[in-house]
Design an enzyme around this catalytic site. Structure first.
Site, PDB file in Angstrom:
ATOM      1  N   CYS A  32       0.736  -1.270   0.076  1.00  0.00           N
ATOM      2  CA  CYS A  32       0.090  -0.185  -0.230  1.00  0.00           C
ATOM      3  C   CYS A  32       0.844   1.089   0.062  1.00  0.00           C
ATOM      4  CB  CYS A  32      -0.941   0.091   1.169  1.00  0.00           C
ATOM      5  SG  CYS A  32      -1.658  -1.644   1.387  1.00  0.00           S
ATOM      6  N   ASP A 272      -5.277 -12.082  -0.558  1.00  0.00           N
ATOM      7  CA  ASP A 272      -5.852 -11.839  -2.165  1.00  0.00           C
ATOM      8  C   ASP A 272      -6.499 -13.069  -2.868  1.00  0.00           C
ATOM      9  OD1 ASP A 272      -5.613  -9.086  -1.400  1.00  0.00           O
ATOM     10  OD2 ASP A 272      -4.284  -8.798  -3.117  1.00  0.00           O
TER      11      ASP A 272
END
Ligand SMILES: Cc1cc2nc3c(=O)[nH]c(=O)nc-3n(C[C@H](O)[C@H](O)[C@H](O)COP(=O)(O)OP(=O)(O)OC[C@H]3O[C@@H](n4cnc5c(N)ncnc54)[C@H](O)[C@@H]3O)c2cc1C
Length: 442
Positions: A32, A272
């Site tokens: 991120c 994910d």
């Protein structure tokens, strides 16, 4: 690595040997943070690494091996084939319990030239470092293909470096996770920040020479590019699971149960690459967020370590900062709610981040989507200036607990002029939505 750490907390090294294979050069890093590294806000890549392989080895007795790629899985034998990327050697590593946490991979369009040098999909810190390295050549023209949040964050990063930035998006809006009326505000912020945004302009190919991208073509024009970033979204990286016959779900991720077990005994999955239960849409889906990945890793690790934990699903809460605006969403947007079969009412209100008269009070817009008749809050979106986004967490808790807009409007939320108007924007939106829930004309 969240799972590995949790498992280690429950089992001493004599009882449980833990080995982690990582294809890249880093463990436990913040993907991120990549846009802020590329843009220059974060100066040193090591700031994005929470724990190195040495720290795992020395402090947690976890044998983390970087530059090791798992290339094949034999669930009948209970072994994984590992390619050692430095030496080229391969070996089969046996296991009693295996966690698949391979994340996702950026979607690459099947267009001419899409594999050329200078075109970046960003998922891992190695991807981020590769992009950062090209910044040393002082590229001047960036083209971002696709208006997902990663593409937008990188468009901002390039502008922060004073580059010319073009963003080409096939749809009529950026940020597909928002309804169009809210996404317009993000498009405005991008343009204000100097991004040359082209919606409804699909890319048809990449012009290359000497194996390097030189321009991005659409039906309308050809845009010169020194660097190209793909912001087309990501897909779960479930190749290892698929190859081993482990069941995948309809959304293409590894199918898991609430304890993060896959369809094969002794094989677990988290992050994910694993599908998530959406508590509002009531279906399995893939949502690539670090918040979910960390929680799922914790649950898998507790279970692998002999404990008991379950993961109750997600409501899709996400925040982002795009240029001067903060963007947040939770639950379902209006289009998603309708697609999920809900009859909806929605309201959009303008408000401020502080009492209107207070210095630095900044505008924010809140959209709320509720179910008709029941009044159940289905989702909310917020776009506004500094101080706007984290208000979504109140709405996230309400969506999670299936609260009605009536209940939300009466919540005992805090107030003082430096923090919010007397009617908190989320409560205010609920107040506007409440009378519409039973209104046939809405
Ligand atoms: C630029 C960017 C910004 C983001 N911003 C946010 C944000 O603000 N908030 C948020 O919640 N989320 C954000 N995300 C998403 C978040 O980073 C991911 O959801 C999260 O990292 C997923 O964790 P994971 O462990 O499942 O996968 P990853 O973090 O992708 O880790 C998977 C690892 O597995 C390795 N691997 C894959 N295949 C193999 C193999 N066969 N053998 C060995 N190793 C393998 C990969 O190299 C990778 O390091 C962002 C992502 C990016 C790229």
């Amino acid at each position: 690595m969240s799972a590995a750490s949790q498992a280690r907390r429950r089992q001493a090294a004599d009882d449980l040997e833990i080995v982690a294979f990582e294809r890249g050069s880093f463990t436990s890093y913040s993907a991120c943070g990549i846009p802020y590294f590329v843009g220059g806000t974060v100066k040193d890549v090591s700031a994005l690494v929470v724990r190195t392989p040495d720290a795992f080895r020395n402090d947690h007795l976890i044998d983390a091996r970087i530059r090791h790629e798992a290339v094949e899985l034999d669930v009948a034998r209970g072994a994984v084939c590992v390619l050692e990327l430095e030496s080229g050697g391969r070996h089969w590593e046996p296991y009693d319990e295996l966690l698949l946490a391979t994340g996702s991979r950026p979607i690459r369009p099947s267009l001419p030239g899409a594999d050329a040098r200078g075109i970046f999909g960003i998922q891992t810190l190695d991807d981020g470092l590769a992009l950062h390295r090209t910044m040393a050549d002082n590229p001047r023209r960036a083209v971002v293909v696709g208006g997902g949040y990663i593409g937008l964050e990188l468009a901002e990063a390039f502008r922060a470096r004073d580059m010319t930035v073009r963003l080409l998006e096939k749809a009529d809006q950026v940020m597909p996770s928002l309804d169009r009326d809210m996404a317009v505000l993000v498009a405005d912020a991008l343009r204000e920040f100097g991004v040359d945004l082209h919606t409804e302009e699909p890319v048809v190919g990449f012009e290359t020479s000497d194996g390097r991208v030189r321009a991005v073509s659409t039906e309308a024009a050809s845009y010169a590019a020194d660097v190209v970033v793909l912001g087309l979204g990501v897909a779960p990286d479930a190749a290892l699971a698929r190859g081993a016959g482990i069941a995948l779900g309809d959304a293409g991720g590894v199918r898991v149960d609430r304890r993060m077990r896959t369809s094969v005994d002794g094989v677990w999955s988290a992050g994910d690459c694993a599908e998530k239960w959406h508590r509002v849409a009531r279906r399995w889906t893939t949502i690539p967020l670090g918040t979910h990945a960390n929680k799922e890793g914790r649950v898998a690790g507790i279970n692998i370590g002999g404990g008991y934990a379950t993961f109750p699903g997600v409501v899709g809460t996400a925040v982002s900062k795009i240029c001067e605006v903060e963007v947040a969403r939770t639950g379902l947007n209006e289009a998603e709610a309708r697609a999920a079969g809900f009859e909806t009412v929605s309201v959009t209100i303008d408000s401020t981040t502080r009492a209107g008269y207070f210095p630095e009070a900044a505008p924010l817009k809140t959209k709320m989507v509720a179910e008709k008749l029941s009044g159940r809050l289905l989702g909310a979106q917020i776009v506004g200036r500094e101080g706007a986004a984290k208000r979504i967490d109140v709405a996230a808790v309400a969506v999670w607990n299936q609260m009605t807009v009536d209940e939300v409007l009466n919540l005992d939320l805090s107030y003082a002029p430096p923090f919010s108007p007397v009617w908190d924007p989320v409560a205010m939106a609920a107040r506007r939505a409440a009378p519409l829930v039973f209104d046939d004309a809405s």
